[in-house]
Design a protein around this motif. Structure first.
Motif, PDB file in Angstrom:
ATOM      1  N   TYR A 134      16.321  36.925  29.844  1.00 43.48           N
ATOM      2  CA  TYR A 134      17.179  37.941  29.220  1.00 43.48           C
ATOM      3  C   TYR A 134      17.347  37.656  27.728  1.00 43.48           C
ATOM      4  CZ  TYR A 134      18.478  39.201  34.013  1.00 43.48           C
ATOM      5  OH  TYR A 134      18.458  39.592  35.319  1.00 43.48           O
ATOM      6  N   TYR A 135      17.589  36.399  27.404  1.00 39.83           N
ATOM      7  CA  TYR A 135      17.813  36.026  26.008  1.00 39.83           C
ATOM      8  C   TYR A 135      16.522  36.146  25.197  1.00 39.83           C
ATOM      9  CZ  TYR A 135      22.166  34.159  27.869  1.00 39.83           C
ATOM     10  OH  TYR A 135      23.368  34.021  28.488  1.00 39.83           O
ATOM     11  N   GLU A 136      15.403  35.809  25.819  1.00 38.99           N
ATOM     12  CA  GLU A 136      14.114  35.928  25.116  1.00 38.99           C
ATOM     13  C   GLU A 136      13.794  37.383  24.798  1.00 38.99           C
ATOM     14  OE1 GLU A 136      11.374  34.041  27.704  1.00 38.99           O
ATOM     15  OE2 GLU A 136      12.173  32.011  27.375  1.00 38.99           O
ATOM     16  N   ALA A 137      14.079  38.274  25.759  1.00 44.37           N
ATOM     17  CA  ALA A 137      13.845  39.703  25.535  1.00 44.37           C
ATOM     18  C   ALA A 137      14.776  40.236  24.444  1.00 44.37           C
ATOM     19  CB  ALA A 137      14.057  40.476  26.829  1.00 44.37           C
ATOM     20  N   ARG A 176      25.637  39.247  19.728  1.00 42.32           N
ATOM     21  CA  ARG A 176      25.356  40.426  20.554  1.00 42.32           C
ATOM     22  C   ARG A 176      24.816  40.011  21.927  1.00 42.32           C
ATOM     23  NH1 ARG A 176      25.169  45.714  19.758  1.00 42.32           N
ATOM     24  NH2 ARG A 176      23.731  47.003  20.998  1.00 42.32           N
ATOM     25  N   SER A 177      23.982  38.996  21.951  1.00 46.86           N
ATOM     26  CA  SER A 177      23.471  38.492  23.228  1.00 46.86           C
ATOM     27  C   SER A 177      24.600  37.942  24.094  1.00 46.86           C
ATOM     28  CB  SER A 177      22.421  37.405  22.984  1.00 46.86           C
ATOM     29  OG  SER A 177      21.304  37.920  22.316  1.00 46.86           O
ATOM     30  N   PHE A 178      25.558  37.283  23.428  1.00 42.75           N
ATOM     31  CA  PHE A 178      26.684  36.709  24.170  1.00 42.75           C
ATOM     32  C   PHE A 178      27.514  37.805  24.833  1.00 42.75           C
ATOM     33  CE2 PHE A 178      31.143  35.319  24.314  1.00 42.75           C
ATOM     34  CZ  PHE A 178      31.019  34.197  25.122  1.00 42.75           C
ATOM     35  N   PHE A 179      27.825  38.865  24.075  1.00 39.55           N
ATOM     36  CA  PHE A 179      28.692  39.912  24.603  1.00 39.55           C
ATOM     37  C   PHE A 179      27.961  40.883  25.527  1.00 39.55           C
ATOM     38  CE2 PHE A 179      31.247  38.675  20.861  1.00 39.55           C
ATOM     39  CZ  PHE A 179      32.471  38.506  21.485  1.00 39.55           C
ATOM     40  N   LYS A 180      26.654  41.052  25.334  1.00 37.19           N
ATOM     41  CA  LYS A 180      25.914  42.014  26.138  1.00 37.19           C
ATOM     42  C   LYS A 180      25.192  41.390  27.333  1.00 37.19           C
ATOM     43  CE  LYS A 180      26.926  45.647  23.689  1.00 37.19           C
ATOM     44  NZ  LYS A 180      27.708  46.771  24.258  1.00 37.19           N
ATOM     45  N   ILE A 181      24.944  40.087  27.260  1.00 37.78           N
ATOM     46  CA  ILE A 181      24.212  39.420  28.354  1.00 37.78           C
ATOM     47  C   ILE A 181      25.080  38.380  29.047  1.00 37.78           C
ATOM     48  CG2 ILE A 181      22.219  37.995  28.938  1.00 37.78           C
ATOM     49  CD1 ILE A 181      20.743  39.245  26.574  1.00 37.78           C
ATOM     50  N   THR A 182      25.571  37.428  28.253  1.00 39.25           N
ATOM     51  CA  THR A 182      26.290  36.298  28.847  1.00 39.25           C
ATOM     52  C   THR A 182      27.553  36.723  29.575  1.00 39.25           C
ATOM     53  OG1 THR A 182      25.455  34.871  27.071  1.00 39.25           O
ATOM     54  CG2 THR A 182      27.291  34.039  28.389  1.00 39.25           C
ATOM     55  N   LEU A 183      28.450  37.424  28.901  1.00 38.10           N
ATOM     56  CA  LEU A 183      29.720  37.799  29.523  1.00 38.10           C
ATOM     57  C   LEU A 183      29.549  38.686  30.758  1.00 38.10           C
ATOM     58  CD1 LEU A 183      32.232  38.368  26.572  1.00 38.10           C
ATOM     59  CD2 LEU A 183      32.091  36.459  28.166  1.00 38.10           C
ATOM     60  N   PRO A 184      28.723  39.743  30.707  1.00 37.68           N
ATOM     61  CA  PRO A 184      28.557  40.552  31.932  1.00 37.68           C
ATOM     62  C   PRO A 184      28.017  39.755  33.115  1.00 37.68           C
ATOM     63  CG  PRO A 184      27.767  41.758  30.026  1.00 37.68           C
ATOM     64  CD  PRO A 184      28.031  40.359  29.555  1.00 37.68           C
ATOM     65  N   LEU A 185      27.034  38.879  32.869  1.00 40.07           N
ATOM     66  CA  LEU A 185      26.455  38.097  33.961  1.00 40.07           C
ATOM     67  C   LEU A 185      27.344  36.930  34.382  1.00 40.07           C
ATOM     68  CD1 LEU A 185      22.700  38.032  32.861  1.00 40.07           C
ATOM     69  CD2 LEU A 185      23.802  39.491  34.576  1.00 40.07           C
ATOM     70  N   LEU A 186      28.354  36.657  33.570  1.00 36.82           N
ATOM     71  CA  LEU A 186      29.276  35.562  33.873  1.00 36.82           C
ATOM     72  C   LEU A 186      30.532  36.062  34.588  1.00 36.82           C
ATOM     73  CD1 LEU A 186      29.011  32.516  33.257  1.00 36.82           C
ATOM     74  CD2 LEU A 186      30.485  32.878  31.264  1.00 36.82           C
ATOM     75  N   GLN A 230      24.271  28.442  33.793  1.00 39.70           N
ATOM     76  CA  GLN A 230      22.976  27.894  34.178  1.00 39.70           C
ATOM     77  C   GLN A 230      22.250  28.767  35.207  1.00 39.70           C
ATOM     78  OE1 GLN A 230      23.880  23.869  35.375  1.00 39.70           O
ATOM     79  NE2 GLN A 230      23.912  23.131  33.257  1.00 39.70           N
ATOM     80  N   SER A 231      22.971  29.707  35.797  1.00 33.05           N
ATOM     81  CA  SER A 231      22.338  30.625  36.754  1.00 33.05           C
ATOM     82  C   SER A 231      21.754  31.857  36.064  1.00 33.05           C
ATOM     83  CB  SER A 231      23.355  31.064  37.812  1.00 33.05           C
ATOM     84  OG  SER A 231      24.364  31.869  37.230  1.00 33.05           O
ATOM     85  N   ILE A 232      22.017  32.004  34.763  1.00 32.09           N
ATOM     86  CA  ILE A 232      21.490  33.148  34.012  1.00 32.09           C
ATOM     87  C   ILE A 232      20.081  32.832  33.534  1.00 32.09           C
ATOM     88  CG2 ILE A 232      21.821  34.641  32.011  1.00 32.09           C
ATOM     89  CD1 ILE A 232      24.806  34.032  32.151  1.00 32.09           C
ATOM     90  N   SER A 233      19.153  33.694  33.841  1.00 32.31           N
ATOM     91  CA  SER A 233      17.751  33.489  33.455  1.00 32.31           C
ATOM     92  C   SER A 233      17.587  33.573  31.941  1.00 32.31           C
ATOM     93  CB  SER A 233      16.854  34.528  34.131  1.00 32.31           C
ATOM     94  OG  SER A 233      15.527  34.429  33.657  1.00 32.31           O
TER      95      SER A 233
END
Length: 290
Positions: A185-188, A198-208, A179-182
């Protein structure tokens, strides 16, 4: 005045530091010394025996089995709690009407003491217990097991119970991280044509990574310090099949072999430190680089 201001923060932590030293640091140092002695109930004087207690740990089959079981339990629970907790968090972070109710349901087992959970599950996991009866009722009688009396699977059974009890707590930590991830990022990423995976592995996991770091530390240390669930559900049995480091320490002190018990406890402390600190440093560096 300037010097007094600089020391002000240290003055504030002195009471906590004194309490920590008296109840944790000094007993730890004292225990480290006693682990190299023949400290026993039936002896009035201590003798320094060097590494004899530690040699006994690695030459006694029961103690070696306890170390193996502790390692198995730690690995299984770390993987299980984090994978299930992350999957629950991702699922319950979506727009579901019942997400608040489901969050409460999945989190509720972690509120209960592991002692209570172990007492509840013990009769359910017996050969004639609820789990086997349920498997038979749905036509899966071939999966029925002697969950707590089969030496091959007993430590795995206890680990599954621990995962069931605690995965909701890991879910809550991951959910806070998600919930702290904007959403920007996903919209872009969606505009660029990135798939959900790809969004999960490139955005979610690194920011998590901060949440992953916290959960890994909590589950790893908790897994290596396992005691309550084993003691309540099997007492280390059948035979010594589910003995872990915690139950060996209790047994050693119960038999009056305090030096050996302290040596096992010291070994556990060293193992936890050797594993946890490098892992913590590695994960912190990953957070920075990501």
């Amino acid at each position: 005045m300037k010097r007094a201001k600089n020391l002000y923060s240290y003055y504030m932590i002195f009471p906590a530091l004194i309490i920590y030293s008296v109840f944790f640091v000094i007993p730890a140092i004292t225990g480290f010394y006693y682990s190299f002695t023949d400290w026993r109930l039936d002896r009035l004087e201590l003798s320094f025996i060097g590494w004899d207690n530690f040699r006994k740990i690695f030459s006694d089959k029961t103690l070696i089995l306890a170390l193996q079981n502790t390692a198995i339990f730690a690995i299984v629970t770390v993987v299980g709690k984090n994978v299930i907790g992350l999957l629950l968090a991702v699922g319950l972070n979506m727009r579901l009407r019942t997400k608040n109710l489901l969050r409460a349901i999945f989190y509720s087992p972690s509120i209960l003491s592991i002692l209570v959970i172990s007492i509840l599950f013990t009769p359910m996991l017996r050969t004639e217990g609820t789990i086997n009866n349920l498997l038979e009722a749905i036509g899966l009688s071939s999966l029925s097991q002697a969950w707590l009396t089969n030496p091959t699977i007993v430590i795995w059974t206890i680990a599954i119970v621990s995962i069931w009890q605690s995965a909701g707590f890991q879910m809550a930590i991951y959910l806070a991280g998600l919930q702290s991830i904007s959403q920007e990022y996903y919209e872009a990423a969606k505009i660029d044509g990135a798939s959900s995976w790809r969004s999960f592995f490139k955005i979610t996991l690194p920011l998590l990574l901060p949440a992953i770091n916290i959960n890994l530390m909590l589950t790893l240390i908790g897994g290596l310090k396992v005691f309550s669930e084993v003691y309540v559900m099997t007492g280390g049995g059948p035979g010594n099949a589910s003995q872990v480091v915690g139950t060996i320490i209790l047994r050693s002190f119960g038999e009056g072999n305090w030096g050996l018990g302290t040596a096992v406890n010291t070994l556990l402390f060293v193992v936890v430190t050797i594993i946890a600190i490098p892992l913590l440093i590695f994960m912190r560096r990953k957070e920075v680089t990501e």
